[in-house]
Design a protein around this motif. Structure first.
Motif, PDB file in Angstrom:
ATOM      1  N   ILE A  97       0.831  -1.203   0.241  1.00 54.43           N
ATOM      2  CA  ILE A  97       0.076  -0.169  -0.005  1.00 54.43           C
ATOM      3  C   ILE A  97       0.975   1.203  -0.208  1.00 54.43           C
ATOM      4  O   ILE A  97       0.493   2.257  -0.410  1.00 54.43           O
ATOM      5  CB  ILE A  97      -1.098  -0.084   1.184  1.00 54.43           C
ATOM      6  CG1 ILE A  97      -2.056   0.918   0.898  1.00 54.43           C
ATOM      7  CG2 ILE A  97      -0.288   0.312   2.468  1.00 54.43           C
ATOM      8  CD1 ILE A  97      -3.393   1.018   1.848  1.00 54.43           C
ATOM      9  N   ASP A  98       1.921   1.138   0.679  1.00 56.28           N
ATOM     10  CA  ASP A  98       2.816   2.242   0.555  1.00 56.28           C
ATOM     11  C   ASP A  98       4.171   1.910  -0.121  1.00 56.28           C
ATOM     12  O   ASP A  98       4.286   0.679  -0.321  1.00 56.28           O
ATOM     13  CB  ASP A  98       3.084   3.097   1.662  1.00 56.28           C
ATOM     14  CG  ASP A  98       3.526   2.162   2.776  1.00 56.28           C
ATOM     15  OD1 ASP A  98       4.082   1.031   2.648  1.00 56.28           O
ATOM     16  OD2 ASP A  98       3.373   2.496   4.156  1.00 56.28           O
ATOM     17  N   SER A 132       2.164   2.031  -6.291  1.00 55.70           N
ATOM     18  CA  SER A 132       3.115   1.016  -5.695  1.00 55.70           C
ATOM     19  C   SER A 132       2.458  -0.360  -5.714  1.00 55.70           C
ATOM     20  O   SER A 132       2.278  -1.155  -4.979  1.00 55.70           O
ATOM     21  CB  SER A 132       3.289   1.361  -4.129  1.00 55.70           C
ATOM     22  OG  SER A 132       1.975   1.147  -3.585  1.00 55.70           O
ATOM     23  N   ILE A 133       2.213  -0.794  -7.232  1.00 50.47           N
ATOM     24  CA  ILE A 133       1.551  -1.901  -7.438  1.00 50.47           C
ATOM     25  C   ILE A 133       2.312  -3.135  -7.206  1.00 50.47           C
ATOM     26  O   ILE A 133       1.834  -4.196  -6.737  1.00 50.47           O
ATOM     27  CB  ILE A 133       1.037  -1.912  -8.941  1.00 50.47           C
ATOM     28  CG1 ILE A 133      -0.187  -2.849  -9.114  1.00 50.47           C
ATOM     29  CG2 ILE A 133       2.066  -2.250  -9.867  1.00 50.47           C
ATOM     30  CD1 ILE A 133      -0.714  -2.604 -10.302  1.00 50.47           C
ATOM     31  N   ASP A 134       3.619  -3.063  -7.313  1.00 48.02           N
ATOM     32  CA  ASP A 134       4.283  -4.358  -6.573  1.00 48.02           C
ATOM     33  C   ASP A 134       5.218  -3.739  -5.832  1.00 48.02           C
ATOM     34  O   ASP A 134       5.389  -2.374  -5.441  1.00 48.02           O
ATOM     35  CB  ASP A 134       5.093  -4.859  -7.714  1.00 48.02           C
ATOM     36  CG  ASP A 134       5.887  -4.065  -8.567  1.00 48.02           C
ATOM     37  OD1 ASP A 134       6.246  -3.125  -8.314  1.00 48.02           O
ATOM     38  OD2 ASP A 134       5.939  -4.381  -9.989  1.00 48.02           O
ATOM     39  N   ARG A 191       6.437   3.961  -9.213  1.00 49.75           N
ATOM     40  CA  ARG A 191       5.981   4.327 -10.624  1.00 49.75           C
ATOM     41  C   ARG A 191       5.336   5.653 -10.537  1.00 49.75           C
ATOM     42  O   ARG A 191       4.506   5.922  -9.439  1.00 49.75           O
ATOM     43  CB  ARG A 191       5.315   3.498 -11.476  1.00 49.75           C
ATOM     44  CG  ARG A 191       6.171   2.294 -11.744  1.00 49.75           C
ATOM     45  CD  ARG A 191       5.578   0.849 -12.170  1.00 49.75           C
ATOM     46  NE  ARG A 191       6.444  -0.009 -12.710  1.00 49.75           N
ATOM     47  CZ  ARG A 191       7.312   0.033 -13.912  1.00 49.75           C
ATOM     48  NH1 ARG A 191       6.920   1.223 -14.677  1.00 49.75           N
ATOM     49  NH2 ARG A 191       8.188  -0.748 -14.292  1.00 49.75           N
ATOM     50  N   TYR A 192       5.095   6.370 -11.419  1.00 56.28           N
ATOM     51  CA  TYR A 192       4.330   7.631 -11.428  1.00 56.28           C
ATOM     52  C   TYR A 192       3.534   7.942 -12.296  1.00 56.28           C
ATOM     53  O   TYR A 192       3.769   7.659 -13.592  1.00 56.28           O
ATOM     54  CB  TYR A 192       5.590   8.975 -10.989  1.00 56.28           C
ATOM     55  CG  TYR A 192       6.333   8.452  -9.749  1.00 56.28           C
ATOM     56  CD1 TYR A 192       5.824   9.133  -8.519  1.00 56.28           C
ATOM     57  CD2 TYR A 192       7.398   7.566  -9.860  1.00 56.28           C
ATOM     58  CE1 TYR A 192       6.645   8.922  -7.398  1.00 56.28           C
ATOM     59  CE2 TYR A 192       8.144   7.589  -8.880  1.00 56.28           C
ATOM     60  CZ  TYR A 192       7.768   8.251  -7.559  1.00 56.28           C
ATOM     61  OH  TYR A 192       8.540   8.081  -6.484  1.00 56.28           O
ATOM     62  N   LEU A 229      -5.103  -3.993 -10.266  1.00 55.50           N
ATOM     63  CA  LEU A 229      -5.206  -5.406 -10.682  1.00 55.50           C
ATOM     64  C   LEU A 229      -4.045  -6.183 -11.172  1.00 55.50           C
ATOM     65  O   LEU A 229      -3.251  -5.358 -11.678  1.00 55.50           O
ATOM     66  CB  LEU A 229      -6.388  -5.235 -11.698  1.00 55.50           C
ATOM     67  CG  LEU A 229      -7.776  -4.703 -11.692  1.00 55.50           C
ATOM     68  CD1 LEU A 229      -8.553  -5.047 -12.571  1.00 55.50           C
ATOM     69  CD2 LEU A 229      -8.286  -5.365 -10.439  1.00 55.50           C
ATOM     70  N   LYS A 230      -3.573  -7.418 -11.164  1.00 48.06           N
ATOM     71  CA  LYS A 230      -2.655  -8.029 -11.773  1.00 48.06           C
ATOM     72  C   LYS A 230      -3.153  -9.288 -12.420  1.00 48.06           C
ATOM     73  O   LYS A 230      -4.313  -9.742 -12.117  1.00 48.06           O
ATOM     74  CB  LYS A 230      -1.708  -8.435 -10.539  1.00 48.06           C
ATOM     75  CG  LYS A 230      -0.970  -7.413  -9.942  1.00 48.06           C
ATOM     76  CD  LYS A 230      -0.172  -8.074  -8.896  1.00 48.06           C
ATOM     77  CE  LYS A 230       0.401  -6.841  -7.969  1.00 48.06           C
ATOM     78  NZ  LYS A 230       1.322  -7.446  -6.819  1.00 48.06           N
TER      79      LYS A 230
END
Lengths: 135, 135
Positions: free
Chosen positions: A74-75, B73-75, B80-81, B127-128
DNA sequence: TTCTTGAGTTGTAATCATTACAAGATTGGC
DNA sequence: GCCAATCTTGTAATGATTACAACTCAAGAA
């Protein structure tokens, strides 16, 4: 669930139930506050003095592969871990840092099922803000 | 938007529009593929040979504070921005690693508004799975 | 114009989570 | 009981991010 039951459950899910893995899983069952690897390690080493932090990482990654645990990113800091449960979201309080579970309304998840041509294997809903206690 | 317009926009949002910040923001406008700090740095240094990676971090963190950029912060790897846009989710393909935008159905987000007693400032839906191209 | 001050930038060093790797321990099937 | 495969362990490496201190720059005051 006792130790044997956890072992049986892990076995069912395709995870060889070693002593360490059972303890890590049990820890997640008893500590629903989305612990970090550090949390898990510091507590379990009291019971298992030979435990290595690498083993905690390995166990968790195995669990994730087999779908019994989910990682929460989440962060941008450390990962947090949670038993896998379909359809539950996470809220992080920016003040106290606590992470809460919440049950997103059924619709929210169902709407996410459909994504033209994509195979979806994991869904995460993250909210941030300020929790009840900190307002 | 040209340079001046970006400067004006940032100023409006409470960010002093330095040369570097304008370039970082412009980069995000032109590169919607959710770049990492490394991506941004490697490309911008061609234009700005004195650029420091720290400046990229500083600029992005300032943007996030002021709500003009969001961090993904998906992984558990690098951040990523993305320019901030209300109501858009991210899908990460586990095969090619690409991150896609998608527009979650209105309902999904609206249902997330209500969380008893909590102040919500940020919502992320991740989602992944496997994307169209990689299946 | 020159001075001053606060903010922005830069480069290096430190931090910290995570993984790589190799050696040792353990377990289940024969 | 033995062997091969799998787990575990500890240390070292990696890599993203931040801390920090020196330097630069812009803007306003004298």
């Amino acid at each position: 669930m006792n130790t044997d039951q956890i072992g049986g459950f892990l076995h069912e899910k395709g995870v060889k139930p070693s002593f360490q893995r059972i303890k890590v899983y049990e820890y997640l069952m008893n500590n629903k506050e989305h612990p970090t690897v550090e949390n898990i390690y510091r507590d379990l080493i009291k019971e298992i003095p030979t435990l290595s932090k690498t083993t905690v990482y390995n166990s968790l990654n195995t669990f994730i592969e087999k779908g019994v645990v989910q990682a929460i990113s989440i962060d941008g800091n450390e990962m947090r871990y949670d038993l896998y449960e379909r359809r539950h979201g996470h809220f992080k309080c920016e003040v106290c840092g606590r992470i809460y579970d919440f049950l997103p309304p059924k619709e929210a998840y169902e709407e996410l099922e459909a994504l033209e041509g994509f195979l979806i294997t994991d869904r995460q809903i993250y909210l941030k803000g300020v929790c009840k206690n900190c307002r």
